[in-house]
Design an enzyme around this catalytic site. Structure first.
Site, PDB file in Angstrom:
ATOM      1  N   ASP A 115       0.847  -1.197   0.000  1.00 14.18           N
ATOM      2  CA  ASP A 115       0.000   0.000   0.000  1.00 14.18           C
ATOM      3  C   ASP A 115       0.879   1.244   0.000  1.00 14.18           C
ATOM      4  OD1 ASP A 115      -2.367   1.341  -0.150  1.00 14.18           O
ATOM      5  OD2 ASP A 115      -2.921   1.092   1.945  1.00 14.18           O
ATOM      6  N   GLY A 116       0.335   2.319  -0.549  1.00 15.53           N
ATOM      7  CA  GLY A 116       1.015   3.600  -0.577  1.00 15.53           C
ATOM      8  C   GLY A 116       0.096   4.685  -0.057  1.00 15.53           C
ATOM      9  N   GLU A 151       2.319   3.803  -4.144  1.00 19.33           N
ATOM     10  CA  GLU A 151       1.883   2.453  -4.512  1.00 19.33           C
ATOM     11  C   GLU A 151       2.966   1.729  -5.322  1.00 19.33           C
ATOM     12  OE1 GLU A 151      -0.733   1.017  -3.427  1.00 19.33           O
ATOM     13  OE2 GLU A 151      -2.251   2.536  -2.957  1.00 19.33           O
ATOM     14  N   ASP A 173      -4.366  -2.719  -3.221  1.00 21.27           N
ATOM     15  CA  ASP A 173      -5.667  -2.060  -3.400  1.00 21.27           C
ATOM     16  C   ASP A 173      -5.618  -1.007  -4.507  1.00 21.27           C
ATOM     17  OD1 ASP A 173      -4.340   0.077  -2.245  1.00 21.27           O
ATOM     18  OD2 ASP A 173      -5.410  -0.018  -0.336  1.00 21.27           O
ATOM     19  N   HIS A 229      -9.374  -0.339   2.921  1.00 17.84           N
ATOM     20  CA  HIS A 229     -10.131   0.123   4.088  1.00 17.84           C
ATOM     21  C   HIS A 229     -11.413  -0.695   4.285  1.00 17.84           C
ATOM     22  CE1 HIS A 229      -7.342   3.456   3.968  1.00 17.84           C
ATOM     23  NE2 HIS A 229      -7.718   3.735   2.740  1.00 17.84           N
ATOM     24  N   ASP A 239      -1.433  -0.223   5.094  1.00 16.94           N
ATOM     25  CA  ASP A 239      -1.912   1.160   5.034  1.00 16.94           C
ATOM     26  C   ASP A 239      -1.400   1.952   6.230  1.00 16.94           C
ATOM     27  OD1 ASP A 239      -3.840   3.337   4.105  1.00 16.94           O
ATOM     28  OD2 ASP A 239      -4.594   2.927   6.109  1.00 16.94           O
TER      29      ASP A 239
END
Length: 255
Positions: A115-116, A151, A173, A229, A239
């Site tokens: 995740d970024g 990302e 994601d 999320h 995240d």
């Protein structure tokens, strides 16, 4: 899932106690999916449609009941519904939703969530990966960047961590990153690192590094989109690490 017209592969998987990847395999066998995209037949028959994330990235969702019927026709049994939760006290308090449990490894040597994050987008940027098979993590940050850069850096870090040999599943994601790794980058490379409109792709140096890492791999590399999320344990951890890294990278006085 009752009353929900459209579902992601993860949501369909919950109906049959399958992972999103296993659902994708069945959809491919049914001729409804090709790679990461729905087939023309699936879209034409109203079994799939595209949806968009907040950043405009397109992904596919599936007609819940019609596709579930097709999956059931393949001999898949529906998962038992979870026991109903207490509705809380008379004051209207609701029981907290349980987090999604750790995802099965599915025979991969490595399963890594990425995740970024970019505060302000653009702004202070963080990236992170979480190795679901070992619990190891990695993260880093930049004083200024974008969410897409975060990302990409997360994916690059995951590939470097995994190394070239083990079969690898990357769970992200970001459809932007997945599409680059599985489709767009190869087309750009064939055109001399140009997009279809002749423009240079954004974040080209990072994209080229990722392509080099992917091409050097001897093990299989697969990607799975995860809804961000939404309670997935490893996605949420990645995240949190990416956000923390972005905050750490923030310069004094920077918003």
């Amino acid at each position: 899932m009752a009353g929900k017209t459209w579902s992601t592969q993860t949501e369909l998987g919950a109906m049959f106690a399958l992972t999103a990847r296993q659902v994708g395999t069945h959809l491919t066998q049914l001729g409804l999916k090709d790679g990461t995209s729905a087939t023309e037949r699936a879209v034409g028959e109203g079994l799939a449609r595209d949806a968009k994330l907040r950043d405009g990235t397109v992904f596919y969702v599936w007609h819940t009941e019609r596709v579930a019927e097709l999956l059931a026709a393949q001999g898949l049994g529906r998962a038992e519904a979870a026991p109903s939760r207490s509705r809380g006290s008379a004051r209207g308090e609701r029981a907290a939703a349980a987090p999604t449990p750790a995802r099965p490894v599915d025979g991969y040597g490595k399963v890594v969530a990425t995740d970024g994050s970019a505060l302000g987008n653009p702004g202070p940027t963080g990236w992170a990966w979480v190795d679901q098979t070992t619990g190891e993590t990695g993260s880093g940050g930049l004083a200024h960047g974008t969410n897409n850069i975060g990302e990409l850096l997360a994916l690059l870090g995951a590939l470097r961590h995994a190394g070239p040999e083990p079969d690898l599943l990357v769970r992200a994601d970001s459809q932007y990153v997945i599409n680059i790794a599985t489709k767009w980058a190869q087309g750009w490379k064939r055109r001399g690192w140009r997009k279809g409109d002749g423009k240079v792709p954004e974040n080209l140096e990072l994209v080229q590094e990722i392509v080099a890492q992917l091409e050097a791999r001897t093990g299989r590399t697969d990607f799975e989109w995860v809804r961000g999320h939404a309670g997935d344990v490893h996605n949420e951890r990645a995240d949190a690490l990416a956000v923390a890294a972005a905050k750490t990278a923030r310069r004094p006085g920077q918003a």
